[in-house]
Design an enzyme around this catalytic site. Structure first.
Site, PDB file in Angstrom:
ATOM      1  N   GLY A   1      52.960 -21.821  16.683  1.00  0.00           N
ATOM      2  CA  GLY A   1      52.500 -22.554  17.847  1.00  0.00           C
ATOM      3  C   GLY A   1      51.115 -23.124  17.614  1.00  0.00           C
TER       4      GLY A   1
ATOM      5  N   CYS B   1      42.534 -27.906  17.014  1.00  0.00           N
ATOM      6  CA  CYS B   1      43.338 -27.447  18.148  1.00  0.00           C
ATOM      7  C   CYS B   1      43.356 -28.464  19.295  1.00  0.00           C
ATOM      8  CB  CYS B   1      42.857 -26.086  18.644  1.00  0.00           C
ATOM      9  SG  CYS B   1      42.931 -24.817  17.365  1.00  0.00           S
TER      10      CYS B   1
END
Length: 222
Positions: free
Chosen positions: A80, A187
Protein backbone atom coordinates in the site's frame (compact mmCIF):
# COMPACT_ATOMS: atom_id res chain seq x y z
CA UNK A 1 0.31 -8.34 26.28
CA UNK A 2 -1.20 -6.38 23.42
CA UNK A 3 -3.95 -7.29 20.98
CA UNK A 4 -1.16 -8.07 18.49
CA UNK A 5 0.54 -10.65 20.70
CA UNK A 6 0.29 -14.23 19.38
CA UNK A 7 -2.34 -16.52 20.83
CA UNK A 8 -1.57 -20.10 21.77
CA UNK A 9 1.77 -21.88 21.33
CA UNK A 10 4.00 -19.90 19.01
CA UNK A 11 7.58 -20.16 17.83
CA UNK A 12 9.68 -17.07 18.59
CA UNK A 13 9.83 -14.49 15.82
CA UNK A 14 13.04 -14.94 13.84
CA UNK A 15 15.11 -11.75 13.49
CA UNK A 16 17.69 -11.38 10.74
CA UNK A 17 19.94 -8.49 9.76
CA UNK A 18 21.56 -8.54 6.32
CA UNK A 19 24.75 -6.47 6.01
CA UNK A 20 25.52 -4.39 2.94
CA UNK A 21 22.96 -3.29 0.35
CA UNK A 22 20.25 -5.79 -0.62
CA UNK A 23 18.89 -5.49 -4.19
CA UNK A 24 15.22 -4.64 -3.97
CA UNK A 25 13.92 -7.40 -6.22
CA UNK A 26 15.93 -9.98 -4.28
CA UNK A 27 14.19 -8.79 -1.12
CA UNK A 28 10.75 -9.07 -2.68
CA UNK A 29 11.48 -12.60 -3.93
CA UNK A 30 12.71 -13.64 -0.48
CA UNK A 31 9.66 -12.14 1.22
CA UNK A 32 7.28 -13.91 -1.14
CA UNK A 33 8.93 -17.24 -0.34
CA UNK A 34 8.89 -16.60 3.40
CA UNK A 35 5.22 -15.57 3.40
CA UNK A 36 4.34 -18.86 1.70
CA UNK A 37 6.43 -20.82 4.20
CA UNK A 38 4.83 -19.08 7.19
CA UNK A 39 1.36 -19.77 5.81
CA UNK A 40 2.27 -23.44 5.33
CA UNK A 41 3.57 -23.66 8.89
CA UNK A 42 7.06 -24.49 7.65
CA UNK A 43 8.89 -21.45 9.05
CA UNK A 44 8.36 -19.00 11.93
CA UNK A 45 7.35 -15.37 11.68
CA UNK A 46 10.16 -13.10 10.62
CA UNK A 47 11.54 -9.58 11.00
CA UNK A 48 14.19 -8.84 8.37
CA UNK A 49 16.35 -5.72 8.64
CA UNK A 50 18.03 -4.52 5.43
CA UNK A 51 19.41 -1.52 3.57
CA UNK A 52 18.87 -1.01 -0.15
CA UNK A 53 20.85 0.78 -2.84
CA UNK A 54 19.22 4.07 -3.91
CA UNK A 55 15.83 3.41 -5.51
CA UNK A 56 12.21 4.47 -5.57
CA UNK A 57 9.24 2.19 -4.98
CA UNK A 58 5.71 2.84 -6.17
CA UNK A 59 2.86 1.51 -4.06
CA UNK A 60 -0.62 0.70 -5.24
CA UNK A 61 -1.76 4.33 -4.86
CA UNK A 62 1.24 5.93 -6.59
CA UNK A 63 0.57 8.77 -9.05
CA UNK A 64 2.82 9.13 -12.13
CA UNK A 65 2.89 12.88 -11.59
CA UNK A 66 4.65 12.37 -8.25
CA UNK A 67 7.72 10.95 -10.00
CA UNK A 68 9.62 14.18 -10.68
CA UNK A 69 13.02 12.83 -11.69
CA UNK A 70 13.67 9.09 -12.17
CA UNK A 71 17.30 9.45 -11.13
CA UNK A 72 17.19 6.01 -9.52
CA UNK A 73 15.45 2.77 -10.54
CA UNK A 74 11.70 2.73 -9.94
CA UNK A 75 10.14 -0.51 -8.72
CA UNK A 76 6.40 -1.09 -8.79
CA UNK A 77 5.36 -3.01 -5.72
CA UNK A 78 2.18 -4.47 -4.31
CA UNK A 79 2.41 -2.71 -0.95
CA UNK A 80 0.00 0.00 0.00
CA UNK A 81 0.95 3.65 -0.28
CA UNK A 82 2.47 5.88 -2.91
CA UNK A 83 6.06 6.70 -3.95
CA UNK A 84 8.90 6.45 -1.48
CA UNK A 85 12.68 6.28 -1.46
CA UNK A 86 15.00 3.61 -0.11
CA UNK A 87 18.75 3.93 0.16
CA UNK A 88 21.87 3.61 2.29
CA UNK A 89 21.46 4.98 5.80
CA UNK A 90 17.81 4.00 5.95
CA UNK A 91 16.74 0.95 7.96
CA UNK A 92 14.08 -1.03 6.16
CA UNK A 93 12.22 -3.44 8.42
CA UNK A 94 10.34 -6.16 6.56
CA UNK A 95 7.84 -7.69 8.97
CA UNK A 96 6.23 -11.05 8.23
CA UNK A 97 3.62 -11.99 10.83
CA UNK A 98 0.62 -14.30 10.87
CA UNK A 99 -2.28 -12.03 11.76
CA UNK A 100 -4.66 -14.98 12.12
CA UNK A 101 -2.66 -15.99 15.21
CA UNK A 102 -2.51 -12.41 16.45
CA UNK A 103 -5.34 -10.14 15.34
CA UNK A 104 -6.83 -10.30 11.82
CA UNK A 105 -7.21 -6.53 11.65
CA UNK A 106 -4.98 -4.70 9.18
CA UNK A 107 -5.66 -1.28 10.70
CA UNK A 108 -4.62 -2.56 14.13
CA UNK A 109 -1.49 -4.03 12.59
CA UNK A 110 -0.48 -0.76 10.91
CA UNK A 111 -1.11 1.05 14.20
CA UNK A 112 1.11 -1.55 15.87
CA UNK A 113 3.94 -0.84 13.44
CA UNK A 114 3.59 2.87 14.16
CA UNK A 115 3.61 2.29 17.92
CA UNK A 116 6.67 0.07 17.61
CA UNK A 117 8.67 2.70 15.73
CA UNK A 118 7.50 5.51 18.01
CA UNK A 119 8.72 3.59 21.05
CA UNK A 120 12.07 2.88 19.40
CA UNK A 121 12.63 6.51 18.37
CA UNK A 122 11.63 7.78 21.80
CA UNK A 123 14.77 6.13 23.11
CA UNK A 124 16.77 8.67 21.09
CA UNK A 125 14.79 11.63 22.42
CA UNK A 126 12.73 11.91 19.23
CA UNK A 127 8.95 12.20 19.48
CA UNK A 128 7.48 10.68 16.32
CA UNK A 129 3.76 11.25 15.83
CA UNK A 130 0.87 10.25 13.63
CA UNK A 131 -0.94 12.83 11.52
CA UNK A 132 -4.58 12.54 10.48
CA UNK A 133 -4.84 11.63 6.81
CA UNK A 134 -1.10 10.99 6.41
CA UNK A 135 0.53 7.58 6.62
CA UNK A 136 3.86 7.31 8.39
CA UNK A 137 5.43 9.08 11.33
CA UNK A 138 6.24 12.76 11.67
CA UNK A 139 8.48 14.96 13.80
CA UNK A 140 7.72 18.54 14.85
CA UNK A 141 10.94 20.30 13.84
CA UNK A 142 10.66 23.14 16.34
CA UNK A 143 11.60 20.58 19.03
CA UNK A 144 14.93 20.17 17.25
CA UNK A 145 15.79 23.77 16.39
CA UNK A 146 13.47 24.15 13.40
CA UNK A 147 10.90 26.82 12.68
CA UNK A 148 7.64 26.75 14.66
CA UNK A 149 4.91 24.84 12.85
CA UNK A 150 7.27 22.91 10.57
CA UNK A 151 7.38 19.14 10.50
CA UNK A 152 8.94 16.36 8.48
CA UNK A 153 8.54 12.65 7.96
CA UNK A 154 11.01 10.31 9.63
CA UNK A 155 9.45 6.90 8.89
CA UNK A 156 7.36 5.52 6.05
CA UNK A 157 5.01 2.55 6.32
CA UNK A 158 3.67 0.41 3.50
CA UNK A 159 2.29 -3.08 4.04
CA UNK A 160 0.81 -5.95 2.12
CA UNK A 161 -1.15 -8.87 3.52
CA UNK A 162 -1.60 -12.24 1.81
CA UNK A 163 -3.66 -14.97 3.46
CA UNK A 164 -3.31 -12.92 6.65
CA UNK A 165 0.49 -13.04 6.48
CA UNK A 166 2.02 -9.56 6.45
CA UNK A 167 5.00 -8.42 4.42
CA UNK A 168 6.78 -5.24 3.35
CA UNK A 169 6.76 -2.98 6.43
CA UNK A 170 8.53 0.22 7.46
CA UNK A 171 11.49 2.42 6.51
CA UNK A 172 13.17 4.55 9.18
CA UNK A 173 15.58 7.33 8.28
CA UNK A 174 18.80 7.10 10.26
CA UNK A 175 21.23 8.98 7.99
CA UNK A 176 20.23 8.69 4.31
CA UNK A 177 21.10 11.36 1.74
CA UNK A 178 17.88 13.38 2.04
CA UNK A 179 18.51 15.09 -1.31
CA UNK A 180 17.64 11.75 -2.95
CA UNK A 181 14.01 12.39 -2.03
CA UNK A 182 14.04 15.27 -4.50
CA UNK A 183 13.15 12.97 -7.37
CA UNK A 184 9.69 12.22 -5.97
CA UNK A 185 6.83 13.68 -4.00
CA UNK A 186 7.27 11.39 -0.97
CA UNK A 187 4.01 9.58 -0.26
CA UNK A 188 2.17 12.22 -2.33
CA UNK A 189 2.66 14.95 0.29
CA UNK A 190 4.06 18.18 -1.16
CA UNK A 191 3.77 20.56 1.78
CA UNK A 192 6.10 18.75 4.20
CA UNK A 193 9.61 17.40 3.90
CA UNK A 194 11.56 14.43 5.21
CA UNK A 195 14.09 14.20 7.99
CA UNK A 196 16.36 11.68 9.71
CA UNK A 197 17.86 11.01 13.10
CA UNK A 198 21.11 12.52 11.83
CA UNK A 199 19.35 15.68 10.59
CA UNK A 200 17.71 16.01 14.00
CA UNK A 201 21.12 15.97 15.66
CA UNK A 202 21.00 12.39 16.93
CA UNK A 203 24.38 10.67 16.79
CA UNK A 204 23.38 7.02 16.46
CA UNK A 205 24.57 4.04 14.45
CA UNK A 206 22.47 1.54 12.55
CA UNK A 207 23.30 -0.97 15.28
CA UNK A 208 21.88 1.45 17.85
CA UNK A 209 18.66 1.77 15.86
CA UNK A 210 18.38 -2.00 15.42
CA UNK A 211 18.81 -2.51 19.16
CA UNK A 212 16.09 0.06 19.87
CA UNK A 213 13.72 -1.69 17.48
CA UNK A 214 14.34 -5.06 19.14
CA UNK A 215 13.89 -3.59 22.61
CA UNK A 216 10.58 -1.95 21.63
CA UNK A 217 9.14 -5.05 19.95
CA UNK A 218 7.78 -7.07 22.91
CA UNK A 219 5.57 -4.27 24.24
CA UNK A 220 3.67 -4.17 20.94
CA UNK A 221 3.89 -7.64 19.44
CA UNK A 222 4.45 -9.86 22.49
Amino acid sequence: MTDLAPSGPQNPVEWRTTPGLTPYQDAVTAMEARVAAIHAGEQPEHVWLVEHPPLYTAGTSAKPSDLLDARFPVHETGRGGQLTYHGPGQRVAYVMLDLKRRNPDVRAYVAGLENWIMRALAGFGVTAERREGRVGLWVALDRHGGLPGTEAKIAAIGVRVRRWITFHGAAINLSPDLSHYGGIVPCGIREHGVTSLKALGVDATMEDLDAALKDAWPAIFG
